[in-house]
Structure formats: structure tokens, C-alpha cells
Design a protein around this motif. Structure first.
Motif, PDB file in Angstrom:
ATOM      1  N   LEU A   1       0.806  -1.225   0.000  1.00  0.00           N
ATOM      2  CA  LEU A   1       0.000   0.000   0.000  1.00  0.00           C
ATOM      3  C   LEU A   1       0.835   1.270   0.000  1.00  0.00           C
ATOM      4  CD1 LEU A   1      -2.875  -0.984   2.468  1.00  0.00           C
ATOM      5  CD2 LEU A   1      -2.735  -1.337   0.004  1.00  0.00           C
ATOM      6  N   GLU A   2       2.130   1.139  -0.258  1.00  0.00           N
ATOM      7  CA  GLU A   2       2.921   2.337  -0.522  1.00  0.00           C
ATOM      8  C   GLU A   2       2.328   3.073  -1.719  1.00  0.00           C
ATOM      9  OE1 GLU A   2       7.363   3.563  -2.115  1.00  0.00           O
ATOM     10  OE2 GLU A   2       7.145   1.666  -1.026  1.00  0.00           O
ATOM     11  N   LEU A   3       1.834   2.281  -2.698  1.00  0.00           N
ATOM     12  CA  LEU A   3       1.034   2.808  -3.797  1.00  0.00           C
ATOM     13  C   LEU A   3      -0.393   2.315  -3.561  1.00  0.00           C
ATOM     14  CD1 LEU A   3       3.440   2.079  -6.793  1.00  0.00           C
ATOM     15  CD2 LEU A   3       2.972   4.310  -5.740  1.00  0.00           C
ATOM     16  N   PRO A   4      -1.241   3.131  -2.954  1.00  0.00           N
ATOM     17  CA  PRO A   4      -2.577   2.671  -2.551  1.00  0.00           C
ATOM     18  C   PRO A   4      -3.491   2.390  -3.743  1.00  0.00           C
ATOM     19  CG  PRO A   4      -1.930   4.676  -1.370  1.00  0.00           C
ATOM     20  CD  PRO A   4      -0.963   4.498  -2.508  1.00  0.00           C
ATOM     21  N   PRO A   5      -4.551   1.627  -3.514  1.00  0.00           N
ATOM     22  CA  PRO A   5      -5.544   1.399  -4.563  1.00  0.00           C
ATOM     23  C   PRO A   5      -6.058   2.728  -5.124  1.00  0.00           C
ATOM     24  CG  PRO A   5      -5.957  -0.052  -2.702  1.00  0.00           C
ATOM     25  CD  PRO A   5      -4.886   0.905  -2.271  1.00  0.00           C
ATOM     26  N   GLY A   6      -6.164   2.780  -6.433  1.00  0.00           N
ATOM     27  CA  GLY A   6      -6.650   3.987  -7.088  1.00  0.00           C
ATOM     28  C   GLY A   6      -5.572   4.969  -7.481  1.00  0.00           C
ATOM     29  N   THR A   7      -4.316   4.718  -7.059  1.00  0.00           N
ATOM     30  CA  THR A   7      -3.226   5.644  -7.381  1.00  0.00           C
ATOM     31  C   THR A   7      -2.976   5.687  -8.891  1.00  0.00           C
ATOM     32  OG1 THR A   7      -2.127   5.265  -5.266  1.00  0.00           O
ATOM     33  CG2 THR A   7      -0.777   6.154  -7.038  1.00  0.00           C
ATOM     34  N   ALA A   8      -2.933   6.881  -9.454  1.00  0.00           N
ATOM     35  CA  ALA A   8      -2.560   7.038 -10.866  1.00  0.00           C
ATOM     36  C   ALA A   8      -1.053   6.910 -10.986  1.00  0.00           C
ATOM     37  CB  ALA A   8      -3.030   8.389 -11.381  1.00  0.00           C
ATOM     38  N   LEU A   9      -0.609   6.120 -11.952  1.00  0.00           N
ATOM     39  CA  LEU A   9       0.812   5.866 -12.157  1.00  0.00           C
ATOM     40  C   LEU A   9       1.279   6.607 -13.410  1.00  0.00           C
ATOM     41  CD1 LEU A   9       0.876   2.017 -11.443  1.00  0.00           C
ATOM     42  CD2 LEU A   9       1.451   3.879  -9.872  1.00  0.00           C
ATOM     43  N   SER A  10       2.149   7.556 -13.224  1.00  0.00           N
ATOM     44  CA  SER A  10       2.720   8.309 -14.330  1.00  0.00           C
ATOM     45  C   SER A  10       3.925   7.553 -14.883  1.00  0.00           C
ATOM     46  CB  SER A  10       3.148   9.697 -13.855  1.00  0.00           C
ATOM     47  OG  SER A  10       4.025  10.291 -14.775  1.00  0.00           O
ATOM     48  N   ARG A  11       3.868   7.182 -16.137  1.00  0.00           N
ATOM     49  CA  ARG A  11       5.002   6.463 -16.727  1.00  0.00           C
ATOM     50  C   ARG A  11       6.250   7.338 -16.748  1.00  0.00           C
ATOM     51  NH1 ARG A  11       2.866   2.347 -21.422  1.00  0.00           N
ATOM     52  NH2 ARG A  11       0.905   1.768 -20.417  1.00  0.00           N
ATOM     53  N   GLN A  12       6.065   8.625 -17.018  1.00  0.00           N
ATOM     54  CA  GLN A  12       7.206   9.525 -17.024  1.00  0.00           C
ATOM     55  C   GLN A  12       7.842   9.597 -15.639  1.00  0.00           C
ATOM     56  OE1 GLN A  12       8.683  11.127 -19.613  1.00  0.00           O
ATOM     57  NE2 GLN A  12      10.236  11.740 -18.114  1.00  0.00           N
ATOM     58  N   GLN A  13       7.013   9.679 -14.620  1.00  0.00           N
ATOM     59  CA  GLN A  13       7.543   9.738 -13.264  1.00  0.00           C
ATOM     60  C   GLN A  13       8.232   8.436 -12.882  1.00  0.00           C
ATOM     61  OE1 GLN A  13       5.170  10.146  -9.285  1.00  0.00           O
ATOM     62  NE2 GLN A  13       5.399  12.201 -10.159  1.00  0.00           N
ATOM     63  N   LEU A  14       7.678   7.307 -13.316  1.00  0.00           N
ATOM     64  CA  LEU A  14       8.316   6.022 -13.049  1.00  0.00           C
ATOM     65  C   LEU A  14       9.671   5.927 -13.749  1.00  0.00           C
ATOM     66  CD1 LEU A  14       5.256   3.603 -13.276  1.00  0.00           C
ATOM     67  CD2 LEU A  14       6.507   4.250 -11.216  1.00  0.00           C
ATOM     68  N   GLN A  15       9.735   6.438 -14.972  1.00  0.00           N
ATOM     69  CA  GLN A  15      11.016   6.439 -15.684  1.00  0.00           C
ATOM     70  C   GLN A  15      12.066   7.227 -14.901  1.00  0.00           C
ATOM     71  OE1 GLN A  15       8.812   7.022 -19.899  1.00  0.00           O
ATOM     72  NE2 GLN A  15      11.020   7.383 -19.960  1.00  0.00           N
ATOM     73  N   GLU A  16      11.659   8.364 -14.354  1.00  0.00           N
ATOM     74  CA  GLU A  16      12.596   9.185 -13.597  1.00  0.00           C
ATOM     75  C   GLU A  16      12.981   8.518 -12.281  1.00  0.00           C
ATOM     76  OE1 GLU A  16      10.501  12.819 -13.177  1.00  0.00           O
ATOM     77  OE2 GLU A  16      10.656  13.367 -15.301  1.00  0.00           O
ATOM     78  N   GLN A  17      12.014   7.921 -11.614  1.00  0.00           N
ATOM     79  CA  GLN A  17      12.286   7.273 -10.332  1.00  0.00           C
ATOM     80  C   GLN A  17      13.246   6.107 -10.471  1.00  0.00           C
ATOM     81  OE1 GLN A  17       8.537   6.117  -8.646  1.00  0.00           O
ATOM     82  NE2 GLN A  17       8.204   8.082  -7.651  1.00  0.00           N
ATOM     83  N   TYR A  18      13.040   5.306 -11.507  1.00  0.00           N
ATOM     84  CA  TYR A  18      13.826   4.084 -11.668  1.00  0.00           C
ATOM     85  C   TYR A  18      14.994   4.247 -12.641  1.00  0.00           C
ATOM     86  CZ  TYR A  18      10.261   1.567  -9.030  1.00  0.00           C
ATOM     87  OH  TYR A  18       9.410   1.128  -8.039  1.00  0.00           O
ATOM     88  N   ALA A  19      15.119   5.424 -13.231  1.00  0.00           N
ATOM     89  CA  ALA A  19      16.199   5.678 -14.190  1.00  0.00           C
ATOM     90  C   ALA A  19      16.206   4.643 -15.302  1.00  0.00           C
ATOM     91  CB  ALA A  19      17.556   5.715 -13.479  1.00  0.00           C
ATOM     92  N   LEU A  20      15.027   4.385 -15.854  1.00  0.00           N
ATOM     93  CA  LEU A  20      14.872   3.408 -16.923  1.00  0.00           C
ATOM     94  C   LEU A  20      14.117   4.050 -18.084  1.00  0.00           C
ATOM     95  CD1 LEU A  20      13.870   0.271 -14.805  1.00  0.00           C
ATOM     96  CD2 LEU A  20      16.043   0.635 -15.965  1.00  0.00           C
ATOM     97  N   SER A  21      14.231   3.436 -19.246  1.00  0.00           N
ATOM     98  CA  SER A  21      13.530   3.947 -20.420  1.00  0.00           C
ATOM     99  C   SER A  21      12.059   3.538 -20.369  1.00  0.00           C
ATOM    100  CB  SER A  21      14.177   3.399 -21.693  1.00  0.00           C
ATOM    101  OG  SER A  21      13.980   2.000 -21.777  1.00  0.00           O
ATOM    102  N   SER A  22      11.307   3.996 -21.342  1.00  0.00           N
ATOM    103  CA  SER A  22       9.867   3.742 -21.352  1.00  0.00           C
ATOM    104  C   SER A  22       9.536   2.265 -21.579  1.00  0.00           C
ATOM    105  CB  SER A  22       9.189   4.576 -22.433  1.00  0.00           C
ATOM    106  OG  SER A  22       9.700   4.234 -23.723  1.00  0.00           O
TER     107      SER A  22
END
Length: 223
Positions: free
Chosen positions: A25-46
Motif C-alpha cells: 500500500l505504498e502505492l494505494p488502490p486507485g493511485t494514478a501511475l505516471s510512466r514519465q515519473q516512473l522512468q525518472e524514479q527508476y532511471a529506466l527507459s519507457s
């Protein structure tokens, strides 16, 4: 996603880490996931981000809407109920069988895990939850049912999130510890009846709280 931070995660670990964050639940139900933000967080490509989200969609943990948005799925109470029935039936049988066949190595391992849980119960709920998982996994391993364990884990995403909601409440950690001690003690004593009953009681707690948790967190559950 709230409070974004950088994660040191290899591409192969991405799905596992996102899964952990959703289940905990660090990412709770209903949380919108931004792919761009995930790319920045994990330092990975799309591409690895997209692939990980598609895998999590197959598990039922995220809903991917092409060209629109991706979000963490809500908790499905009915699926949680069915997963609990499956897990409770199998683990009770495992506990019953191990009461007759468990060797000293299992007793030692279970005792060690209980001691570790005692050490972190009031300090680190994430580690406590991982040790709880390890306790049950050791029973499957001892019974030679590792593949069954993997299958049950895949079916348990909704009950796992209900348990994550339940864990910080009241004396939940103390009750888990008491249950683990009873299970381990019954196995050591070779009492199949007590081991099975202790396991059934242990696994009934969070699903029994589902209705109350739904009232406390209505936005987390499917209507």
C-alpha cells in the motif's frame, strides 16, 4: 503518485519492486501511475516501464488504459474471499501433514523467524510482513509444494492488500506472533489437530476484518 523518490532498481527487479509497493500500500488502490515519473524514479527507459506495467496488469494489480491513464486497481473483496478460502484450505492441510513429518530443520527455521519478527514488530512493519511471508513459505517448502505456494501468491493480491491495511491496527502484530508460536509449537509437538486449527484461526483474521476495513477505506475497495 505522492512523494516521488529515486529507486536504485535494476531493470529485472522493476516489476517485483512495483508489485511490492502496491501490495504494501505504498502505492494505494486507485493511485494514478505516471510512466514519465516512473522512468525518472527508476532511471529506466519507457520500454521496461511499459512491460512491467503490462505484467502487473496481467496479475490484476494495475489497470492500463492505452493513450489514457494507468492506475493501481481497487481491492476486490469477493476475490479476496475466494483467495482466503483457497489458501486456508491448503495451508491447514499442510500444517496437519507437517505435524507428522516435519524435521528439526523446520522447527529451527520457524523459531528463528518468530524471533526475528519479535525483534522488528514495533519498528519495521514492512520487514515484519516479509518475515510473515517467509514463515508460511517455509511450510510449503517443507511440504514439497513450492509451485503451489507460487500459485497461491498469484491469487492472493487482494487479500494481501487487506492484510496490509489490517497490520498497523491495534494488536495485529502481537496476534500474528501468538499464532505463529502456536503453529510452530503444535508442529513441534506433533499435534496435527492443533496445528490445523491454529493455522485456520491465524488465516481467518484479516478476511474477518474486511467489512470494517471497507468502511474505514471505502475508496480502496470495489463497490
Amino acid at each position: 503518485m505522492k512523494n516521488p523518490k529515486r529507486f536504485e532498481t535494476r531493470e529485472g527487479d522493476l516489476r517485483a519492486d512495483l508489485r511490492r509497493r502496491i501490495i504494501s500500500l505504498e502505492l494505494p488502490p486507485g493511485t494514478a501511475l505516471s510512466r514519465q515519473q516512473l522512468q525518472e524514479q527508476y532511471a529506466l527507459s519507457s520500454t521496461p516501464i511499459r512491460d512491467a506495467l503490462l505484467q502487473l496488469q496481467e496479475e490484476g494489480l494495475v489497470a492500463v488504459q492505452p493513450q489514457s491513464r494507468t492506475c493501481v486497481t481497487l481491492i476486490d473483496g469477493e476475490q479476496a474471499r475466494q483467495a482466503h478460502f483457497l489458501r486456508s484450505t491448503i495451508e491447514r492441510e499442510i500444517a496437519t501433514c507437517l505435524a507428522h513429518s516435519a524435521g528439526p530443520e523446520l522447527h529451527t527455521t520457524l523459531d528463528r523467524l518468530v524471533r526475528l519478527q519479535e525483534d522488528v514488530a514495533t519498528q519495521d512493519l514492512d520487514l515484519f510482513a516479509q518475515l510473515d511471508h517467509d514463515f508460511h513459505q517455509e511450510l510449503f517448502i517443507a511440504a514439497g509444494l513450492e509451485h503451489v505456494h507460487d500459485a497461491i501468491r498469484r491469487e492472493s493480491i487482494h487479500i494481501d492488500r487487506i492484510r496490509a491495511l489490517h497490520l498497523p491496527m491495534g494488536d495485529k502484530t502481537a496476534r500474528i506472533l501468538d499464532d505463529h508460536r502456536r503453529i510452530a509449537g503444535a508442529l513441534r509437538a506433533g499435534s496435527a489437530e492443533q496445528a490445523g486449527a491454529a493455522m485456520a484461526q491465524h488465516l481467518s483474521q484479516s478476511i474477518g476484518m474486511a467489512a470494517k476495513l471497507r468502511k474505514l477505506h471505502p475508496d480502496y475497495f470495489l463497490a
